[in-house]
Design a protein around this motif. Structure first.
Motif, PDB file in Angstrom:
ATOM      1  N   SER A  87      83.738  12.929  13.230  1.00 22.14           N
ATOM      2  CA  SER A  87      82.740  12.470  13.860  1.00 22.14           C
ATOM      3  C   SER A  87      82.480  11.594  12.346  1.00 22.14           C
ATOM      4  O   SER A  87      81.440  12.333  11.703  1.00 22.14           O
ATOM      5  CB  SER A  87      82.111  13.457  15.111  1.00 22.14           C
ATOM      6  OG  SER A  87      81.064  12.592  15.053  1.00 22.14           O
ATOM      7  N   ARG A 103      77.070  21.624  19.387  1.00 23.72           N
ATOM      8  CA  ARG A 103      78.035  20.720  19.953  1.00 23.72           C
ATOM      9  C   ARG A 103      77.501  18.695  19.660  1.00 23.72           C
ATOM     10  O   ARG A 103      76.045  18.098  19.735  1.00 23.72           O
ATOM     11  CB  ARG A 103      77.823  20.253  21.460  1.00 23.72           C
ATOM     12  CG  ARG A 103      78.566  19.388  22.193  1.00 23.72           C
ATOM     13  CD  ARG A 103      78.588  19.271  23.346  1.00 23.72           C
ATOM     14  NE  ARG A 103      79.751  21.073  23.952  1.00 23.72           N
ATOM     15  CZ  ARG A 103      78.894  20.830  25.154  1.00 23.72           C
ATOM     16  NH1 ARG A 103      77.954  20.523  26.072  1.00 23.72           N
ATOM     17  NH2 ARG A 103      78.936  22.110  25.887  1.00 23.72           N
ATOM     18  N   PHE A 105      79.433  15.118  18.556  1.00 21.99           N
ATOM     19  CA  PHE A 105      80.702  14.477  18.779  1.00 21.99           C
ATOM     20  C   PHE A 105      79.974  13.041  18.477  1.00 21.99           C
ATOM     21  O   PHE A 105      78.799  12.768  18.535  1.00 21.99           O
ATOM     22  CB  PHE A 105      81.137  14.413  19.319  1.00 21.99           C
ATOM     23  CG  PHE A 105      81.075  14.220  20.937  1.00 21.99           C
ATOM     24  CD1 PHE A 105      80.584  13.108  21.667  1.00 21.99           C
ATOM     25  CD2 PHE A 105      80.227  15.687  21.620  1.00 21.99           C
ATOM     26  CE1 PHE A 105      79.861  13.076  22.582  1.00 21.99           C
ATOM     27  CE2 PHE A 105      79.384  14.917  22.575  1.00 21.99           C
ATOM     28  CZ  PHE A 105      78.922  14.196  23.319  1.00 21.99           C
ATOM     29  N   GLU A 106      81.044  11.743  18.003  1.00 21.75           N
ATOM     30  CA  GLU A 106      80.831  10.340  17.892  1.00 21.75           C
ATOM     31  C   GLU A 106      81.600   9.745  19.557  1.00 21.75           C
ATOM     32  O   GLU A 106      83.025  10.285  19.695  1.00 21.75           O
ATOM     33  CB  GLU A 106      81.985   9.824  16.734  1.00 21.75           C
ATOM     34  CG  GLU A 106      81.576   8.606  16.753  1.00 21.75           C
ATOM     35  CD  GLU A 106      82.775   8.102  15.809  1.00 21.75           C
ATOM     36  OE1 GLU A 106      83.401   6.922  15.045  1.00 21.75           O
ATOM     37  OE2 GLU A 106      82.319   8.695  14.482  1.00 21.75           O
TER      38      GLU A 106
END
Length: 385
Positions: A87, A103, A105-106
Motif C-alpha cells: 500500500s 489500520r 491500506f490503499e
C-alpha cells in the motif's frame, strides 16, 4: 454524531506547462484549450514526484496540528499506485512517523478513490468516536504526449483529516450512488498511460450525475436553490460545467448566478493544476473555500465520479470558523512559484518520468519538501529536501 472534514492539505509539483504554449505547439487554436476545455495551466510531475511523495507533502501541511494518539485509520485512494502489492499509505506512514497501531491500506476505483476513502473513514469514526482518520487522494494523470487527452493531464494530492465534530465541514450521512460496468476509461497493467473514450466518458459522467442528483434531491426533499454551491469531479473544467448546466436548467436567475459563480471559484485551482484524478473534487472544494469563502452553515453539494464507473452525490455543511483551518496564501504562493516549462522541456520531463528505473538508482529533486529519491534493490526510497 457529526463527522466530517477537520483539516485539508494540498500539494502539486513545482513545474507546469502553459496551455497557450501547448496549443500552439500542437497547431490548435488556444481557445480550444482555454475555453473549450477550460484549462489555463497543467502541472507536470518529474521523475522525483509520484503519488506517494505528493501525498506526504499534502499531509505534512497539517500533521503537526493533530493529535496523533487519536489517529486510528489511514486510507490512500489512488490510480497511480507505485507498487502492485504494498500500500502507498505505508510509505506515507513511515515518512511522517505515524503511530504503528493504526489500520492502513490503499484502495482503487479510478477517480472515485478518495470519496470511497472518505466514506470508509466516516463509518470508522462513527464506530470509534474517540478516533480520527487520514484519507488521501494522490495521482498523476497521464495520457501521453500529443494524444487527444494530453490537455487533461495534471498532478497533485489532497489530504484530509476526518473526525467527530469537524472544524471545516460536516458531511451528511445520506448519499445517492450509481454504478455500472462500462469502458469509458481504463489503464491495463502493462500501460503507463491511460486509455479513454473521451466523448463516451463525458456522456456517462453526465448521465450518472443526473441519476444521482435527481435521486438525492427527491429523497431529501431538496431543491437546486437550497444549495449554496455544487461541486464536481473535474478532469477538466468544461466537464463540470456541463453537469452544472443540467442542475440549473429552469432555475431562477439568482440561483443560476450563484451556482455559476461558486462553480468558477471551485474551478480556480483546477484550471491552474489540471486533472488530479481521485483528488480533483476535493481540490475544487478547497478552491471554493479559499477563493470564495462561502458563509458558515452553507449546504454544499458534491458529485464524485470514477470511470468504469462509480458515482456518488452527497452534501456537507460548512462549520462556523472554518476559514481559520485554511491556508490560501500558502497555496497561492505554491502555485505562483512553480517553474514554467517550454513544451519541449515538458515533453522531455514527461517521457523521462515514464522510463523504468534500474534495480538501484538514485533520483535527485529540485523541489523543496518530500520527493521520490530512487530505488535500492528495487525498494523505493523517499527523502526530504
Amino acid at each position: 454524531m457529526k463527522v466530517g472534514i477537520d483539516k485539508i492539505g494540498f500539494y502539486t509539483p513545482n513545474k507546469f506547462v502553459d496551455m497557450v504554449d501547448l496549443a500552439k505547439a500542437r497547431d490548435v487554436d488556444p481557445g480550444k484549450f482555454l475555453i473549450g476545455i477550460g484549462q489555463n495551466k497543467m502541472a507536470v510531475a518529474d521523475k522525483s514526484q509520484d503519488a506517494v511523495s505528493m501525498a506526504i507533502n499534502a499531509t505534512s501541511e497539517y500533521i503537526d496540528k493533530i493529535e496523533l494518539d487519536k489517529l486510528g485509520l489511514l486510507v490512500f485512494g489512488t490510480e497511480s499506485s507505485v507498487d502492485q502489492s504494498k500500500s502507498a499509505s505505508l510509505f506515507v506512514k513511515k515518512a511522517l512517523n505515524l503511530p504503528k497501531n493504526i489500520r492502513t491500506f490503499e484502495l482503487k476505483e479510478a477517480c472515485f478513490g478518495l470519496t470511497a476513502a472518505i466514506m470508509t473513514a466516516i463509518d470508522y469514526v462513527k464506530a470509534h468516536e474517540d478516533k480520527t482518520a487520514i484519507v488521501i487522494g494522490s495521482d498523476i494523470a497521464r495520457y501521453g504526449v500529443a494524444t487527444p487527452g494530453e490537455v487533461t493531464q495534471g498532478a497533485g494530492s489532497i489530504s484530509l483529516l476526518i473526525k467527530k465534530d469537524p472544524s471545516i465541514m460536516e458531511i451528511n450521512s445520506e448519499t445517492s450512488m450509481y454504478s455500472d460496468d462500462i469502458d469509458d476509461f481504463w489503464r491495463p497493467n502493462n500501460f503507463k498511460c491511460a486509455l479513454v473514450d473521451g466523448k463516451y466518458s463525458t456522456n456517462v459522467y453526465l448521465d450518472f450525475f443526473k441519476h444521482c442528483f435527481e435521486d438525492y434531491t427527491q429523497k431529501q426533499n431538496l431543491k437546486t436553490s437550497d444549495f449554496e454551491a455544487l461541486l464536481f469531479h473535474l478532469p477538466f473544467t468544461k466537464m463540470g460545467q456541463k453537469a452544472l448546466k443540467l442542475a440549473i436548467e429552469g432555475q431562477d436567475p439568482e440561483t443560476t448566478a450563484r451556482l455559476l459563480d461558486k462553480f468558477v471559484a471551485g474551478a480556480t485551482y483546477g484550471k491552474e493544476v489540471g486533472n488530479i484524478y481521485t483528488a480533483s473534487l476535493y481540490m475544487s472544494l478547497l478552491s471554493l473555500l479559499e477563493v470564495d469563502q462561502p458563509k458558515a452553515g452553507s449546504l454544499i453539494g458534491l458529485f464524485s465520479y470514477g470511470s468504469g464507473a462509480m458515482a456518488e452525490f452527497f452534501t456537507g455543511r460548512l462549520v462556523d470558523g472554518y476559514e481559520k483551518q485554511l491556508a490560501p496564501e500558502k497555496h497561492k504562493e505554491m502555485l505562483e512559484k512553480r517553474q514554467k516549462l517550454t513544451v519541449a522541456e515538458y515533453e522531455e520531463v514527461f517521457n523521462e518520468s515514464l522510463k523504468d528505473l534500474a534495480e538501484s538508482q538514485e533520483v535527485q529533486s529540485d523541489a523543496n519538501g518530500w520527493y521520490f529519491a530512487g530505488t535500492s534493490n528495487n525498494i523505493r526510497k523517499y527523502s526530504r529536501k
